[in-house]
Write a protein that holds these residues in place. Structure first.
Motif, PDB file in Angstrom:
ATOM      1  N   ASP A 165       0.524  -1.395  -0.441  1.00 51.46           N
ATOM      2  CA  ASP A 165       0.102  -0.294   0.139  1.00 51.46           C
ATOM      3  C   ASP A 165       0.812   1.169   0.183  1.00 51.46           C
TER       4      ASP A 165
ATOM      5  N   LEU B 154      -8.160  -7.501  -2.003  1.00 54.17           N
ATOM      6  CA  LEU B 154      -7.390  -7.193  -3.552  1.00 54.17           C
ATOM      7  C   LEU B 154      -8.098  -6.017  -3.782  1.00 54.17           C
TER       8      LEU B 154
ATOM      9  N   GLN C  48      -8.654  -2.832  -2.472  1.00 53.38           N
ATOM     10  CA  GLN C  48      -7.779  -1.170  -2.633  1.00 53.38           C
ATOM     11  C   GLN C  48      -7.409  -1.234  -4.389  1.00 53.38           C
TER      12      GLN C  48
ATOM     13  N   THR D 126     -10.348  -2.983   4.865  1.00 48.81           N
ATOM     14  CA  THR D 126     -10.124  -3.305   6.053  1.00 48.81           C
ATOM     15  C   THR D 126     -11.077  -4.480   7.155  1.00 48.81           C
TER      16      THR D 126
ATOM     17  N   ASP E 149      -9.314   5.729  11.323  1.00 49.02           N
ATOM     18  CA  ASP E 149      -7.665   5.792  11.031  1.00 49.02           C
ATOM     19  C   ASP E 149      -8.191   7.267  10.514  1.00 49.02           C
TER      20      ASP E 149
HETATM   21  C1  GRG Z   1      -4.578  -8.854  -0.124  1.00 50.69           C
HETATM   22  C2  GRG Z   1      -3.679 -10.104  -1.900  1.00 50.69           C
HETATM   23  C3  GRG Z   1      -3.641  -8.755  -1.125  1.00 50.69           C
HETATM   24  C4  GRG Z   1      -3.037  -7.655  -1.889  1.00 50.69           C
HETATM   25  C5  GRG Z   1      -3.146  -6.334  -0.923  1.00 50.69           C
HETATM   26  C6  GRG Z   1      -1.978  -3.607  -1.088  1.00 50.69           C
HETATM   27  C7  GRG Z   1      -3.336  -4.178  -0.612  1.00 50.69           C
HETATM   28  C8  GRG Z   1      -3.770  -5.359  -1.322  1.00 50.69           C
HETATM   29  C9  GRG Z   1      -4.353  -3.712   0.292  1.00 50.69           C
HETATM   30  C10 GRG Z   1      -4.089  -2.675   1.428  1.00 50.69           C
HETATM   31  C11 GRG Z   1      -5.351  -2.680   2.253  1.00 50.69           C
HETATM   32  C12 GRG Z   1      -4.852  -1.290   3.564  1.00 50.69           C
HETATM   33  C13 GRG Z   1      -3.777  -1.267   3.433  1.00 50.69           C
HETATM   34  C14 GRG Z   1      -5.575  -0.977   4.500  1.00 50.69           C
HETATM   35  C15 GRG Z   1      -5.461  -0.236   5.274  1.00 50.69           C
HETATM   36  C16 GRG Z   1      -6.122  -1.224   6.362  1.00 50.69           C
HETATM   37  C17 GRG Z   1      -5.170  -0.501   7.515  1.00 50.69           C
HETATM   38  C18 GRG Z   1      -7.024   0.440   8.306  1.00 50.69           C
HETATM   39  C19 GRG Z   1      -4.375   0.019   8.421  1.00 50.69           C
HETATM   40  C20 GRG Z   1      -3.933   0.242   9.403  1.00 50.69           C
HETATM   41  O1  GRG Z   1      -3.789  -0.681  10.497  1.00 50.69           O
HETATM   42  P1  GRG Z   1      -3.398  -0.389  11.685  1.00 50.69           P
HETATM   43  O2  GRG Z   1      -3.944   1.245  12.392  1.00 50.69           O
HETATM   44  O3  GRG Z   1      -2.016  -0.530  12.134  1.00 50.69           O
HETATM   45  O4  GRG Z   1      -3.977  -1.848  12.421  1.00 50.69           O
HETATM   46  P2  GRG Z   1      -0.655  -1.112  12.865  1.00 50.69           P
HETATM   47  O5  GRG Z   1      -0.072   0.014  12.266  1.00 50.69           O
HETATM   48  O6  GRG Z   1      -1.293  -0.923  14.286  1.00 50.69           O
HETATM   49  O7  GRG Z   1      -0.300  -2.570  12.076  1.00 50.69           O
END
Ligand code: GRG
Length: 286
Positions: A84, A156, A159, A183, A223
């Motif tokens: 991401d 996926l 995203q 999420t 968030d």
């Molecule tokens: C699943 C095959 C597959 C690909 C991935 C890149 C992608 C596709 C997805 C990204 C999804 C993403 C980043 C969602 C945000 C989720 C989110 C709220 C992250 C922050 O989580 P926290 O606050 O972080 O739990 P920490 O740092 O505490 O782990």
């Protein structure tokens, strides 16, 4: 036990498991193992694996029954964060208060680190089959559900929609739908993994799934609210509070948090930590 002590205690357990079970930095090819350890062992909250342990305990099991699988889910979460953050996606320079993986190791190694963590995450979940009392069929069901949650219809796909939308969608639920996929899906898999490996009934699984879905939405909008306070370094898309305003965003966080709590009424007082967690999500500061 107070939620804050519970989260602290379980975070230490997960951190220790990861520290001891990830390949060492000097193991060849060293750069990928240094990169994996840099991104995994850097102070994440560990909410998803804690939810897996909490679910097992809610269902009367010892958390050690699901610890490898819980750690595997954290690896998969870290993979998604690394990808991401890439320049071709959110183009972020900082994650968890430190330089993002690609800023330290370069883009190619960051992509490969994500790939490695996805593979290793599934490997950790398979390793959970070695724990006495865990049925192979339960591992297969848990992995099957997790893969569904990660695929093109869920994480996926969410995203893809997130990076492709052009801010002209007129459906009010458009962003919620992306958040649910991006999420809530992995949060659903975190609880369901704990539930399946603890032999939960269908009624229990269904209740926990609604809880996870609502908690995920409250978590993602919170968030966004926290991100508003940070300087934006990239050209990312507007988030929920930027589109609907602060008041509505705060109202929706509260609504989803309350719906999460209502959804697990079948567990009664035993689910107190789950209620406290839904409140904590609303009030969290990081
Ligand atoms: C699943 C095959 C597959 C690909 C991935 C890149 C992608 C596709 C997805 C990204 C999804 C993403 C980043 C969602 C945000 C989720 C989110 C709220 C992250 C922050 O989580 P926290 O606050 O972080 O739990 P920490 O740092 O505490 O782990």
């Amino acid at each position: 036990m107070e939620l804050s002590s519970y989260l602290q205690e379980k975070k230490i357990i997960i951190d220790k498991y990861l520290e001891e079970n990830l390949p060492l930095e000097n193991q060849s090819p060293s750069i990928i193992h240094r990169s994996i350890r840099y991104s995994v062992l850097n102070g994440g909250k560990r909410i998803r694996p804690i939810l897996t342990l909490m679910t097992a305990e809610l269902l009367g099991e010892n958390y050690t029954m699901v610890l490898p699988a819980a750690a595997g889910i954290e690896l998969i979460h870290t993979f998604s964060l690394i990808h991401d953050d890439l320049p071709s996606m959110d183009n972020d320079d900082y994650r968890r208060g430190k330089l993002t993986n690609h800023k330290v190791f370069g883009e190619a190694i960051a992509i490969l680190t994500g790939d490695a963590l996805l593979v290793m995450g599934l490997e950790f979940i398979c390793k959970n089959a070695e724990i006495k009392g865990i049925k192979n069929n339960s591992i297969i069901s848990a992995i099957n559900y997790l893969l569904e949650m990660l695929g093109t219809k869920k994480m996926l796909g969410g995203q893809v929609e997130d990076i492709s939308w052009n801010n002209q969608e007129d459906d009010d639920n458009f962003i919620e739908n992306i958040y649910s996929k991006k999420t809530s899906a992995l949060i659903c898999a975190s609880l369901k993994t704990g539930a399946i490996l603890s032999n939960a009934t269908k009624e229990q699984i269904d209740a926990l799934q609604v809880y996870a879905e609502k908690l995920g939405l409250a978590f993602q909008i919170t968030d966004d609210l926290l991100d508003l306070k940070e300087d934006k370094e990239n050209n990312s898309k507007p988030t929920y509070p930027e589109i609907y305003g602060l008041e509505k965003a705060k109202k929706m966080v509260l609504l989803y948090s309350n719906q999460a709590k209502e959804s697990i009424s079948i567990f009664g007082e035993k689910a107190r930590l789950f209620h406290d967690l839904a409140d904590f999500i609303v009030n969290r500061k990081k």
